[in-house]
Write a protein that holds these residues in place. Structure first.
Motif, PDB file in Angstrom:
ATOM      1  N   TYR A 209     -15.378 -97.201 -83.683  1.00 23.71           N
ATOM      2  CA  TYR A 209     -14.779 -98.019 -82.446  1.00 23.71           C
ATOM      3  C   TYR A 209     -14.979 -99.440 -82.075  1.00 23.71           C
ATOM      4  O   TYR A 209     -14.262-100.414 -82.413  1.00 23.71           O
ATOM      5  N   PRO A 210     -16.258 -99.475 -82.246  1.00 22.36           N
ATOM      6  CA  PRO A 210     -17.361-100.665 -81.385  1.00 22.36           C
ATOM      7  C   PRO A 210     -16.558-101.418 -82.754  1.00 22.36           C
ATOM      8  O   PRO A 210     -16.691-102.636 -82.820  1.00 22.36           O
ATOM      9  N   VAL A 211     -16.095-101.354 -84.301  1.00 19.36           N
ATOM     10  CA  VAL A 211     -15.972-102.254 -84.855  1.00 19.36           C
ATOM     11  C   VAL A 211     -14.752-102.967 -84.311  1.00 19.36           C
ATOM     12  O   VAL A 211     -14.100-103.755 -84.784  1.00 19.36           O
ATOM     13  N   ALA A 212     -13.222-102.044 -84.463  1.00 17.82           N
ATOM     14  CA  ALA A 212     -12.653-102.391 -84.263  1.00 17.82           C
ATOM     15  C   ALA A 212     -12.177-102.870 -82.747  1.00 17.82           C
ATOM     16  O   ALA A 212     -11.859-104.082 -82.605  1.00 17.82           O
ATOM     17  N   ALA A 213     -12.915-102.696 -81.273  1.00 17.32           N
ATOM     18  CA  ALA A 213     -13.215-103.708 -80.518  1.00 17.32           C
ATOM     19  C   ALA A 213     -13.589-104.853 -80.826  1.00 17.32           C
ATOM     20  O   ALA A 213     -13.197-105.913 -80.425  1.00 17.32           O
ATOM     21  N   LEU A 214     -15.000-104.951 -81.926  1.00 20.51           N
ATOM     22  CA  LEU A 214     -15.610-106.062 -81.706  1.00 20.51           C
ATOM     23  C   LEU A 214     -14.868-106.934 -83.090  1.00 20.51           C
ATOM     24  O   LEU A 214     -14.720-108.077 -82.468  1.00 20.51           O
ATOM     25  N   PHE A 215     -14.153-106.603 -83.936  1.00 18.52           N
ATOM     26  CA  PHE A 215     -13.590-107.344 -85.121  1.00 18.52           C
ATOM     27  C   PHE A 215     -12.151-107.582 -85.371  1.00 18.52           C
ATOM     28  O   PHE A 215     -11.487-108.677 -86.112  1.00 18.52           O
ATOM     29  N   LEU A 216     -11.919-106.664 -84.937  1.00 18.00           N
ATOM     30  CA  LEU A 216     -10.257-106.838 -85.011  1.00 18.00           C
ATOM     31  C   LEU A 216      -9.000-106.196 -83.582  1.00 18.00           C
ATOM     32  O   LEU A 216      -8.238-105.990 -83.939  1.00 18.00           O
ATOM     33  N   SER A 217     -10.084-106.192 -82.225  1.00 19.20           N
ATOM     34  CA  SER A 217      -9.526-106.584 -81.667  1.00 19.20           C
ATOM     35  C   SER A 217      -8.438-104.907 -80.924  1.00 19.20           C
ATOM     36  O   SER A 217      -7.405-105.573 -80.057  1.00 19.20           O
TER      37      SER A 217
ATOM     38  N   VAL B   4     -16.407 -84.091 -94.172  1.00 17.80           N
ATOM     39  CA  VAL B   4     -15.428 -83.850 -92.935  1.00 17.80           C
ATOM     40  C   VAL B   4     -15.863 -84.898 -91.809  1.00 17.80           C
ATOM     41  O   VAL B   4     -15.748 -84.786 -90.701  1.00 17.80           O
ATOM     42  N   ILE B   5     -17.016 -83.760 -91.221  1.00 15.20           N
ATOM     43  CA  ILE B   5     -17.976 -84.017 -90.169  1.00 15.20           C
ATOM     44  C   ILE B   5     -18.466 -85.366 -90.449  1.00 15.20           C
ATOM     45  O   ILE B   5     -18.425 -86.474 -89.020  1.00 15.20           O
ATOM     46  N   GLY B   6     -19.007 -86.121 -91.443  1.00  9.80           N
ATOM     47  CA  GLY B   6     -19.261 -87.721 -91.741  1.00  9.80           C
ATOM     48  C   GLY B   6     -18.338 -88.639 -91.320  1.00  9.80           C
ATOM     49  O   GLY B   6     -19.011 -89.827 -90.811  1.00  9.80           O
ATOM     50  N   THR B   7     -17.205 -88.579 -91.761  1.00  4.79           N
ATOM     51  CA  THR B   7     -15.664 -89.151 -91.467  1.00  4.79           C
ATOM     52  C   THR B   7     -14.779 -89.018 -90.528  1.00  4.79           C
ATOM     53  O   THR B   7     -15.189 -90.483 -89.696  1.00  4.79           O
ATOM     54  N   GLY B   8     -14.276 -87.978 -90.625  1.00  9.27           N
ATOM     55  CA  GLY B   8     -13.569 -87.340 -89.355  1.00  9.27           C
ATOM     56  C   GLY B   8     -14.404 -87.518 -87.715  1.00  9.27           C
ATOM     57  O   GLY B   8     -13.854 -87.964 -86.910  1.00  9.27           O
ATOM     58  N   ILE B   9     -15.359 -87.679 -87.813  1.00  9.95           N
ATOM     59  CA  ILE B   9     -16.401 -87.749 -86.313  1.00  9.95           C
ATOM     60  C   ILE B   9     -17.347 -89.192 -86.541  1.00  9.95           C
ATOM     61  O   ILE B   9     -16.775 -89.758 -85.336  1.00  9.95           O
ATOM     62  N   ILE B  10     -18.616 -88.652 -87.235  1.00  9.29           N
ATOM     63  CA  ILE B  10     -19.472 -90.294 -86.924  1.00  9.29           C
ATOM     64  C   ILE B  10     -18.826 -90.929 -86.940  1.00  9.29           C
ATOM     65  O   ILE B  10     -19.219 -92.344 -86.259  1.00  9.29           O
ATOM     66  N   GLY B  11     -17.990 -91.125 -88.280  1.00 11.90           N
ATOM     67  CA  GLY B  11     -17.807 -92.664 -89.039  1.00 11.90           C
ATOM     68  C   GLY B  11     -16.761 -93.017 -88.093  1.00 11.90           C
ATOM     69  O   GLY B  11     -16.471 -93.411 -87.589  1.00 11.90           O
ATOM     70  N   ALA B  12     -15.454 -91.912 -87.784  1.00 16.19           N
ATOM     71  CA  ALA B  12     -14.513 -92.439 -86.201  1.00 16.19           C
ATOM     72  C   ALA B  12     -15.238 -92.899 -85.433  1.00 16.19           C
ATOM     73  O   ALA B  12     -14.988 -93.922 -84.929  1.00 16.19           O
ATOM     74  N   LEU B  13     -16.286 -92.273 -85.295  1.00 20.66           N
ATOM     75  CA  LEU B  13     -16.549 -93.212 -83.573  1.00 20.66           C
ATOM     76  C   LEU B  13     -17.241 -94.306 -83.972  1.00 20.66           C
ATOM     77  O   LEU B  13     -17.542 -95.167 -82.790  1.00 20.66           O
ATOM     78  N   ILE B  14     -18.283 -94.087 -84.641  1.00 26.92           N
ATOM     79  CA  ILE B  14     -18.528 -95.892 -84.704  1.00 26.92           C
ATOM     80  C   ILE B  14     -17.577 -96.866 -85.375  1.00 26.92           C
ATOM     81  O   ILE B  14     -17.913 -97.671 -85.412  1.00 26.92           O
TER      82      ILE B  14
END
Length: 166
Positions: free
Chosen positions: A113-121, A101-111
Motif C-alpha cells: 500500500y505505501p509503495v503504491a501510494a508513494l511511487f505509483l500514485s 500465503v500469509i507473507g505475500t497475501g497479508i503482510i506483503g499486501a499491506l506493505i
C-alpha cells in the motif's frame, strides 16, 4: 556460499522471470502463481535468505524487462522470507505454504500500500491488495505443495534437500 545453492537459485530466478506472464483465470481475476510457486520451492530447498534474494532478483529483472511492477518487491520478498522461516523452524511443508500465503497475501499486501501510494500514485484502499495478492499466493503455493508432496512420496524431496546442502 554454496555453488549448488547459487546455481539452483539462478535456475529458479530464470523460471520466475520467464514464466512470470503465465496466468490462471479464477472467476473474474487472473492470478499469476509462478513467483509464489518458486518462493515455496526456494524457501524449502534453499532457505529463507536465498528465497528472499531470489524474489528480489526476479522482481528486479521483471521490472527492468517491463513485465513486473514495484508491487512485486514487497509481496514476493515477504512471502519468500516467511515461507523459508516457517519451514526452517517446523520442517513441515504445510507451514511453508502457509508462510507464503500469509507473507505475500497479508503482510506483503499491506506493505504494498505505501509503495503504491508513494511511487505509483495509487488510490487503492489500504486493504485493497489483500484479495489479489492472496489469490495469487494461494494458487502458487497449492501448486508447489502438490509438486512437493509427490516429490516427498517418491523420496526425491529428501534427496534434493540433501544434495543442495552437501
Amino acid at each position: 556460499m554454496s555453488v549448488k545453492k547459487l546455481s539452483l537459485a539462478g535456475v529458479f530466478v530464470a523460471v520466475g522471470v520467464t514464466c512470470s506472464t503465465f496466468s490462471i483465470p479464477i472467476g473474474v481475476a487472473k492470478v499469476f502463481p509462478v513467483q509464489h510457486f518458486i518462493n515455496v520451492l526456494g524457501g524449502m530447498l534453499l532457505g529463507p535468505f536465498y528465497a528472499v534474494g531470489m524474489a528480489f532478483v526476479t522482481s528486479l529483472l521483471r521490472n527492468f524487462l517491463g513485465t513486473g511492477s514495484l508491487l512485486a518487491f514487497p509481496g514476493s520478498m515477504c512471502g519468500a522470507l516467511l515461507c523459508g522461516l516457517c519451514y526452517r523452524y517446523t520442517k513441515k511443508m504445510g507451514s511453508a505454504v502457509l508462510g507464503e500465503v500469509i507473507g505475500t497475501g497479508i503482510i506483503g499486501a499491506l506493505i504494498a500500500y505505501p509503495v503504491a501510494a508513494l511511487f505509483l500514485s495509487s488510490t487503492v484502499a489500504f486493504y485493497g491488495f489483500i484479495i489479489p495478492f492472496s489469490l495469487s499466493s494461494v494458487t502458487g503455493a497449492v501448486i508447489a505443495y502438490a509438486l512437493l508432496l509427490s516429490l516427498c512420496k517418491s523420496g526425491l524431496l529428501h534427496k534434493m534437500q540433501k544434495d543442495v546442502t552437501d
